[in-house]
Design a protein around this motif. Structure first.
Motif, PDB file in Angstrom:
ATOM      1  N   UNK A  30       0.771  -1.235   0.000  1.00  0.00           N
ATOM      2  CA  UNK A  30       0.000   0.000   0.000  1.00  0.00           C
ATOM      3  C   UNK A  30       0.798   1.277   0.000  1.00  0.00           C
ATOM      4  N   UNK A  31       2.109   1.209   0.063  1.00  0.00           N
ATOM      5  CA  UNK A  31       2.897   2.440   0.013  1.00  0.00           C
ATOM      6  C   UNK A  31       2.884   3.043  -1.378  1.00  0.00           C
ATOM      7  N   UNK A  32       3.482   4.224  -1.494  1.00  0.00           N
ATOM      8  CA  UNK A  32       3.539   4.866  -2.800  1.00  0.00           C
ATOM      9  C   UNK A  32       3.796   6.351  -2.692  1.00  0.00           C
ATOM     10  N   UNK A  33       3.549   7.038  -3.802  1.00  0.00           N
ATOM     11  CA  UNK A  33       3.748   8.480  -3.896  1.00  0.00           C
ATOM     12  C   UNK A  33       2.394   9.166  -3.907  1.00  0.00           C
ATOM     13  N   UNK A  34       2.254  10.193  -3.088  1.00  0.00           N
ATOM     14  CA  UNK A  34       0.994  10.931  -3.007  1.00  0.00           C
ATOM     15  C   UNK A  34       1.303  12.396  -2.776  1.00  0.00           C
ATOM     16  N   UNK A  54      -2.809 -13.180  20.587  1.00  0.00           N
ATOM     17  CA  UNK A  54      -2.376 -12.474  21.796  1.00  0.00           C
ATOM     18  C   UNK A  54      -1.222 -11.527  21.509  1.00  0.00           C
ATOM     19  N   UNK A  55      -1.075 -11.135  20.275  1.00  0.00           N
ATOM     20  CA  UNK A  55       0.027 -10.282  19.843  1.00  0.00           C
ATOM     21  C   UNK A  55      -0.466  -8.868  19.571  1.00  0.00           C
ATOM     22  N   UNK A  56       0.308  -7.889  20.042  1.00  0.00           N
ATOM     23  CA  UNK A  56       0.093  -6.513  19.622  1.00  0.00           C
ATOM     24  C   UNK A  56       0.702  -6.324  18.224  1.00  0.00           C
ATOM     25  N   UNK A  57       0.142  -5.386  17.494  1.00  0.00           N
ATOM     26  CA  UNK A  57       0.649  -5.092  16.157  1.00  0.00           C
ATOM     27  C   UNK A  57       0.776  -3.587  15.986  1.00  0.00           C
ATOM     28  N   UNK A  58       1.621  -3.166  15.077  1.00  0.00           N
ATOM     29  CA  UNK A  58       1.779  -1.727  14.913  1.00  0.00           C
ATOM     30  C   UNK A  58       2.604  -1.359  13.701  1.00  0.00           C
ATOM     31  N   UNK A  59       2.877  -0.061  13.620  1.00  0.00           N
ATOM     32  CA  UNK A  59       3.657   0.488  12.510  1.00  0.00           C
ATOM     33  C   UNK A  59       4.716   1.449  13.059  1.00  0.00           C
ATOM     34  N   UNK A  60       5.944   1.212  12.655  1.00  0.00           N
ATOM     35  CA  UNK A  60       7.018   2.175  12.877  1.00  0.00           C
ATOM     36  C   UNK A  60       7.318   2.842  11.538  1.00  0.00           C
ATOM     37  N   UNK A  61       8.005   3.984  11.608  1.00  0.00           N
ATOM     38  CA  UNK A  61       8.494   4.586  10.375  1.00  0.00           C
ATOM     39  C   UNK A  61       9.888   5.152  10.612  1.00  0.00           C
ATOM     40  N   UNK A  62      10.630   5.244   9.521  1.00  0.00           N
ATOM     41  CA  UNK A  62      11.967   5.832   9.603  1.00  0.00           C
ATOM     42  C   UNK A  62      12.212   6.677   8.368  1.00  0.00           C
ATOM     43  N   UNK A  63      12.471   7.948   8.604  1.00  0.00           N
ATOM     44  CA  UNK A  63      12.812   8.864   7.534  1.00  0.00           C
ATOM     45  C   UNK A  63      14.337   8.980   7.440  1.00  0.00           C
ATOM     46  N   UNK A  64      14.873   9.364   6.291  1.00  0.00           N
ATOM     47  CA  UNK A  64      16.325   9.498   6.144  1.00  0.00           C
ATOM     48  C   UNK A  64      16.914  10.429   7.193  1.00  0.00           C
ATOM     49  N   UNK A  65      17.942   9.965   7.875  1.00  0.00           N
ATOM     50  CA  UNK A  65      18.621  10.778   8.866  1.00  0.00           C
ATOM     51  C   UNK A  65      17.901  10.905  10.196  1.00  0.00           C
ATOM     52  N   UNK A  66      16.787  10.194  10.349  1.00  0.00           N
ATOM     53  CA  UNK A  66      16.005  10.297  11.590  1.00  0.00           C
ATOM     54  C   UNK A  66      15.921   8.939  12.264  1.00  0.00           C
ATOM     55  N   UNK A  81       9.421  -9.068  15.563  1.00  0.00           N
ATOM     56  CA  UNK A  81       9.054  -9.373  14.184  1.00  0.00           C
ATOM     57  C   UNK A  81       8.773  -8.094  13.403  1.00  0.00           C
ATOM     58  N   UNK A  82       9.425  -7.987  12.246  1.00  0.00           N
ATOM     59  CA  UNK A  82       9.339  -6.794  11.403  1.00  0.00           C
ATOM     60  C   UNK A  82       9.090  -7.197   9.951  1.00  0.00           C
ATOM     61  N   UNK A  83       8.299  -6.395   9.271  1.00  0.00           N
ATOM     62  CA  UNK A  83       8.166  -6.554   7.834  1.00  0.00           C
ATOM     63  C   UNK A  83       9.351  -5.929   7.123  1.00  0.00           C
ATOM     64  N   UNK A  84       9.321  -6.025   5.804  1.00  0.00           N
ATOM     65  CA  UNK A  84      10.445  -5.527   5.010  1.00  0.00           C
ATOM     66  C   UNK A  84      10.388  -4.017   4.785  1.00  0.00           C
ATOM     67  N   UNK A  85       9.254  -3.420   5.069  1.00  0.00           N
ATOM     68  CA  UNK A  85       9.105  -1.980   4.915  1.00  0.00           C
ATOM     69  C   UNK A  85       8.485  -1.597   3.594  1.00  0.00           C
ATOM     70  N   UNK A  86       7.715  -0.519   3.615  1.00  0.00           N
ATOM     71  CA  UNK A  86       7.117   0.008   2.399  1.00  0.00           C
ATOM     72  C   UNK A  86       7.323   1.518   2.385  1.00  0.00           C
ATOM     73  N   UNK A  87       7.724   2.054   1.234  1.00  0.00           N
ATOM     74  CA  UNK A  87       8.043   3.473   1.120  1.00  0.00           C
ATOM     75  C   UNK A  87       6.776   4.297   0.939  1.00  0.00           C
ATOM     76  N   UNK A  88       6.675   5.349   1.729  1.00  0.00           N
ATOM     77  CA  UNK A  88       5.629   6.354   1.561  1.00  0.00           C
ATOM     78  C   UNK A  88       6.316   7.680   1.276  1.00  0.00           C
ATOM     79  N   UNK A  89       5.959   8.286   0.158  1.00  0.00           N
ATOM     80  CA  UNK A  89       6.550   9.567  -0.224  1.00  0.00           C
ATOM     81  C   UNK A  89       5.423  10.566  -0.456  1.00  0.00           C
ATOM     82  N   UNK A  90       5.510  11.702   0.241  1.00  0.00           N
ATOM     83  CA  UNK A  90       4.494  12.740   0.111  1.00  0.00           C
ATOM     84  C   UNK A  90       5.158  13.965  -0.506  1.00  0.00           C
TER      85      UNK A  90
END
Length: 123
Positions: free
Chosen positions: A8-12, A31-43, A112-121
């Motif tokens: 679902x990532x992409x450019x918007x 019984x697992x919590x789930x969530x989303x982290x994000x990492x921007x360049x240099x942050x 446990x981590x996914x491979x990541x998806x890029x979001x660009x705004x």
């Protein structure tokens, strides 16, 4: 083994919307919590949103409150992140995560981590 697959990532453009989804497999996540982290360049990596195993408890970073909504479908082991009114500051790689037990704010508590998806705004 546990696998998390994001989509679902992409450019918007600024003000637009995207919906991220993450399908978990490899065990029961009831019984697992789930969530989303994000990492921007240099942050540093930051927790964006998380949801408890029951869905009754959610956490949102202050920077996205009122714009993003996390939800989960326990039957399909899927967690989603609806992102509205996106800003250029939301540009990052978004990672789906899961952990046994309650939600945590700390990335090192999620095994446990996914491979990541890029979001660009764009502005």
């Amino acid at each position: 083994q546990v696998q998390l697959v994001e989509s679902g990532g992409g450019l918007v453009q600024r003000g637009g919307s995207l919906r991220l989804s993450c399908k978990a497999s490899g065990r029961s996540f009831s019984t697992y919590a789930m969530g989303w982290f994000r990492q921007a360049p240099g942050k540093e990596r930051e927790l964006v949103a998380a949801i408890s195993w029951s869905g009754a408890t959610t956490y949102y970073a202050d920077s996205i409150k009122g714009r993003f909504t996390i939800s989960r479908d326990r039957a399909s082991n899927t967690v989603s992140l609806q992102m509205n009114r996106l800003e250029p500051e939301d540009t990052a790689v978004y990672y789906c995560v899961t952990k046994p037990g309650p939600v945590s704010y700390y990335s090192n508590e999620y095994p446990y981590w996914g491979q990541g998806t890029q979001v660009t705004v764009s502005s």
